[in-house]
Structure formats: structure tokens, C-alpha cells
Design an enzyme around this catalytic site. Sequence first.
Site, PDB file in Angstrom:
ATOM      1  N   THR A 171      39.368  81.804   2.161  1.00 40.33           N
ATOM      2  CA  THR A 171      37.948  82.196   2.134  1.00 40.33           C
ATOM      3  C   THR A 171      37.816  83.680   1.804  1.00 40.33           C
ATOM      4  O   THR A 171      37.025  84.071   0.932  1.00 40.33           O
ATOM      5  CB  THR A 171      37.293  81.877   3.498  1.00 40.33           C
ATOM      6  OG1 THR A 171      37.431  80.473   3.734  1.00 40.33           O
ATOM      7  CG2 THR A 171      35.826  82.266   3.517  1.00 40.33           C
ATOM      8  N   ASN A 187      39.892  70.081  -3.530  1.00 44.89           N
ATOM      9  CA  ASN A 187      40.377  69.717  -2.208  1.00 44.89           C
ATOM     10  C   ASN A 187      40.057  68.274  -1.812  1.00 44.89           C
ATOM     11  O   ASN A 187      40.684  67.739  -0.910  1.00 44.89           O
ATOM     12  CB  ASN A 187      39.823  70.675  -1.142  1.00 44.89           C
ATOM     13  CG  ASN A 187      38.391  71.056  -1.376  1.00 44.89           C
ATOM     14  OD1 ASN A 187      38.029  71.546  -2.448  1.00 44.89           O
ATOM     15  ND2 ASN A 187      37.554  70.822  -0.402  1.00 44.89           N
ATOM     16  N   GLN A 201      44.578  74.763  -2.947  1.00 43.80           N
ATOM     17  CA  GLN A 201      45.132  73.409  -2.830  1.00 43.80           C
ATOM     18  C   GLN A 201      46.365  73.193  -3.713  1.00 43.80           C
ATOM     19  O   GLN A 201      47.176  72.318  -3.426  1.00 43.80           O
ATOM     20  CB  GLN A 201      44.068  72.361  -3.195  1.00 43.80           C
ATOM     21  CG  GLN A 201      42.956  72.236  -2.177  1.00 43.80           C
ATOM     22  CD  GLN A 201      43.403  71.586  -0.867  1.00 43.80           C
ATOM     23  OE1 GLN A 201      44.407  70.882  -0.808  1.00 43.80           O
ATOM     24  NE2 GLN A 201      42.645  71.826   0.202  1.00 43.80           N
ATOM     25  N   ALA A 248      47.933  80.264   3.448  1.00 43.19           N
ATOM     26  CA  ALA A 248      49.223  79.805   3.983  1.00 43.19           C
ATOM     27  C   ALA A 248      49.142  78.442   4.666  1.00 43.19           C
ATOM     28  O   ALA A 248      50.080  77.656   4.586  1.00 43.19           O
ATOM     29  CB  ALA A 248      49.766  80.841   4.968  1.00 43.19           C
ATOM     30  N   HIS A 249      48.006  78.155   5.322  1.00 42.47           N
ATOM     31  CA  HIS A 249      48.006  76.929   6.136  1.00 42.47           C
ATOM     32  C   HIS A 249      47.927  75.656   5.305  1.00 42.47           C
ATOM     33  O   HIS A 249      48.053  74.549   5.831  1.00 42.47           O
ATOM     34  CB  HIS A 249      46.903  76.962   7.205  1.00 42.47           C
ATOM     35  CG  HIS A 249      45.506  76.708   6.734  1.00 42.47           C
ATOM     36  ND1 HIS A 249      44.922  75.465   6.822  1.00 42.47           N
ATOM     37  CD2 HIS A 249      44.578  77.526   6.205  1.00 42.47           C
ATOM     38  CE1 HIS A 249      43.682  75.547   6.367  1.00 42.47           C
ATOM     39  NE2 HIS A 249      43.453  76.782   5.984  1.00 42.47           N
ATOM     40  N   THR A 274      45.243  96.592  10.020  1.00 40.21           N
ATOM     41  CA  THR A 274      46.657  96.463  10.390  1.00 40.21           C
ATOM     42  C   THR A 274      47.177  95.113   9.931  1.00 40.21           C
ATOM     43  O   THR A 274      46.563  94.079  10.186  1.00 40.21           O
ATOM     44  CB  THR A 274      46.812  96.602  11.927  1.00 40.21           C
ATOM     45  OG1 THR A 274      46.287  97.883  12.294  1.00 40.21           O
ATOM     46  CG2 THR A 274      48.264  96.481  12.358  1.00 40.21           C
ATOM     47  N   CYS A 310      30.191  67.173   8.175  1.00 37.50           N
ATOM     48  CA  CYS A 310      29.198  67.335   9.230  1.00 37.50           C
ATOM     49  C   CYS A 310      28.508  68.685   9.088  1.00 37.50           C
ATOM     50  O   CYS A 310      29.113  69.726   9.259  1.00 37.50           O
ATOM     51  CB  CYS A 310      29.866  67.220  10.592  1.00 37.50           C
ATOM     52  SG  CYS A 310      28.966  66.093  11.623  1.00 37.50           S
TER      53      CYS A 310
HETATM   54  N1  PLP Z   1      39.488  76.825  -1.119  1.00 41.43           N
HETATM   55  C1  PLP Z   1      39.886  75.544  -1.033  1.00 41.43           C
HETATM   56  C2  PLP Z   1      40.015  74.731  -2.276  1.00 41.43           C
HETATM   57  C3  PLP Z   1      40.183  74.973   0.209  1.00 41.43           C
HETATM   58  O1  PLP Z   1      40.574  73.696   0.273  1.00 41.43           O
HETATM   59  C4  PLP Z   1      40.044  75.789   1.368  1.00 41.43           C
HETATM   60  C5  PLP Z   1      40.292  75.222   2.711  1.00 41.43           C
HETATM   61  O2  PLP Z   1      39.933  74.099   3.002  1.00 41.43           O
HETATM   62  C6  PLP Z   1      39.640  77.126   1.219  1.00 41.43           C
HETATM   63  C7  PLP Z   1      39.370  77.604  -0.034  1.00 41.43           C
HETATM   64  C8  PLP Z   1      39.498  78.023   2.396  1.00 41.43           C
HETATM   65  O3  PLP Z   1      40.757  78.481   2.830  1.00 41.43           O
HETATM   66  P1  PLP Z   1      40.946  79.063   4.294  1.00 41.43           P
HETATM   67  O4  PLP Z   1      40.853  77.895   5.236  1.00 41.43           O
HETATM   68  O5  PLP Z   1      42.301  79.678   4.299  1.00 41.43           O
HETATM   69  O6  PLP Z   1      39.871  80.074   4.504  1.00 41.43           O
END
Ligand code: PLP
Length: 384
Positions: free
Chosen positions: A72, A151, A179, A200-201, A237, A323
Site C-alpha cells: 500500500t 489479486n 501478487q 513481503a507478506h 528508523t 465486506c
Molecule cells: N496490491 C495488491 C495487488 C495486493 O494484492 C495487495 C494486498 O492484498 C496490496 C497491493 C497491498 O499490499 P499490503 O498488504 O502490503 O499493503
Amino acid sequence: MNRVYLDFNATTPVEPAVLDAMLPYFSADFGNAASIHTVGQRARAAVETARDQVATLLGARSQEIVFTSGGTESDNHAIFGIIRSTPGATKHIITTNIEHEAVLNTCQALEKDGIAVTYLPVNSDGVITVDQVEESLRPHTALITVMHANNELGSVQPLAQIGKLALQRDIYFHTDAVQSAGKIPLDVKTLGVDLLSISAHKLYGPKGIGALYIRGGSRLQQLLYGGHHQRGFRPGTENVPGIVGLGAAAAILTHERDTDAHRIRDLRDRLLTQLQDMIPGLKVNGSLSRRLPGNLSITLPGTDADQLIERLPSLAISTGSACNTGQAEPSHVLTAIGLTRTEARATLRIGLGRPTTEDEINTAMHALSGALHDDALINDPLAL
Ligand code: PLP
């Protein structure tokens, strides 16, 4: 209860080797990477190693990588950064109507400030064409931002063609590769992007850390103001354990991406064939060829996906509604490819990942088709 997790597009577990790499930076090597003493310099060295690892995954140079708090922030930084550093009052952005909210809502915020935005409609496969981009160019187009892979659908956009056009017209080109990074081949030069976001997640690293690739020489205003960390591009930081985790995850995927992709695509295709055999009328959303290896979006006509999933609490998969303020709204991605609200509500997003096994696929398939066929079913067949 046996749990089957098939929502790897939402998030991924931290790979054990990634966690091992991170742990020392919470305790023994806790230093501030901005400190000049040896404790700080150990943290600094780890941050720079991670920067190299992320750069290698993306085909970039280390100095072109800035760490952020996630996808984001990277998207916001790229879009606001280009628009704010573009001279003149009239500015235009080209994007698509299936971007993640991190891009869509950023563009909408800029529209309130008088920036014009074109939201290109995707076709039923969830892709746009380079011709659409070319036809929407204006004299004041400052930025093209098109996601690499979606996504929900997993659909992959023709970035390299758009990149060539952007270069010819001297327009900044950003992609949200949150993605796709670590899942399909991705090289910033081949794609022709100036800016690229990752998180990263989504690639077996920790939550709350990401990166923005900024092509050397780009004109980009910073998003946050503060100290001189990361050469002033991103003050604050550094999240050393998070950065080390992102780097370690990137290093693993640099080597294992193609093997993973092959295995995961195979499992996904097998799941689809079996589901098609067992569930008449099942519809696949989006192109099967231009898509991420682990992604499947299917509509099961006549069902309510939310209710179906409620009956299968041990199966972690997503549905086609989001939602919003307590109201289940159909996903903007599914309506963009032409699904009705009812069809969107009958849609499941299945996301396979590195840990997914054949047994899990079989279990999920039987659970889904069982729940669909047995009207009287009120128990989760996975809850053993
Ligand atoms: N962009 C895409 C295509 C995503 O799938 C996501 C997360 O679902 C994001 C951006 C946002 O990433 P983050 O959760 O690291 O803010």
C-alpha cells in the site's frame, strides 16, 4: 480440526528459513541501522544485504530499492510521488478498473485534487491492451500505473508492451507487482517499468514490510518527511527484522520460483479438472493461459459463496465479495470482467502456494463438492 489453507493471494506464512534469518535482529543484533557504532553497523550490513537480495529478485540495482511498510505504501509513494513532482497544473493518470484499492483509492484521492484519471476497462479475461493505453494518452499524461497480476483473477497484464510505449512517449510507468513478484518471471528492464511495488507478506516474508523499485534517475517526490534514512527517500528508523525477512524471502524465491511455479500450476490444473468433473456448470473467470500459477477464480452458478464457505470453516478460501461497511459488495474486479452481482456472489478465489500438497487439494475438492451436493449438509466434512 484439519485446516486447508488456499488463500495464498491474501497472505502467506513466513517461510521457516526467513524466520530464522530475522530472529537475531529482534535480540542480539537489535541495533539501529542509522547508528555509527558497531551494533548499528551490523544492522546496516543486514539491511544492505537484503537490499541486494530484493534487487536480484527484480533484476534491479541495489540503490534502486527503497524499503517501505508494504504494498500500500509503495503504491501511494509511486503515484503521489510522480504526480507531485510533475510540473504544471494539468496532469493525467492512466490505470485500469481492476487495480487493488491501494492504487484505485490513491487515484481517486488525486481526482479530488483535480488530477484527471482514465480507468481502462479490462476484457472478460481481465486484461487490457497496449492499444487501449495508447488511445487514452493525453498531452499531460504524467503516469501509467497498471498492475502486473491481479489479486483476484491472477490475470497478467502485457506490461512489456506498455513499457515500450511509455518509454517512447517519455511517461513514467509504475506497476503493482505485489501478487506477481516471486511467482512469475519479473525483470524491471524487460518490463520497462520505472517504479514497481512489492510486499513481503505475499511472498513468504513478514507482514508490514515491502519495497518500491525506483529506476535510477527518476524524478520522484518523497511521501514521508523526517530523517535521512534511505537517502531521504523514505525516512523512519528501518524495520531491520522485517527488511531482513523480505531479503531472505526474495533470495529463496530467486532460486525456487520456477520450480514452485511448475508444481503449483500442475496442482491448480488438476484441482480445476476435478472440480469441473464434479460440479456441472462451473465457470472459470479470466484467461487460463495469462494467469498466475496458483490462482483460480471460479463461479458456481446458483450458489451463495459466502454461505458455502461458512459451512466449511476449516477450508480457508476467499469469496467474490468484499465486506464494506458491513455490506457484502460484489468485487469490483468480477463486475469489471462482466459478472453480474449474483455471479460475483457465487464466486470463489482459490490461491495455492508453496506449502500446498496434493492431499490438501483432494481434501478441498471433496469438501467443496460435498457441500454443494449435499443440501442437508450442516457440518464441515473437514472437521475430523
Ligand atoms: N496490491 C495488491 C495487488 C495486493 O494484492 C495487495 C494486498 O492484498 C496490496 C497491493 C497491498 O499490499 P499490503 O498488504 O502490503 O499493503
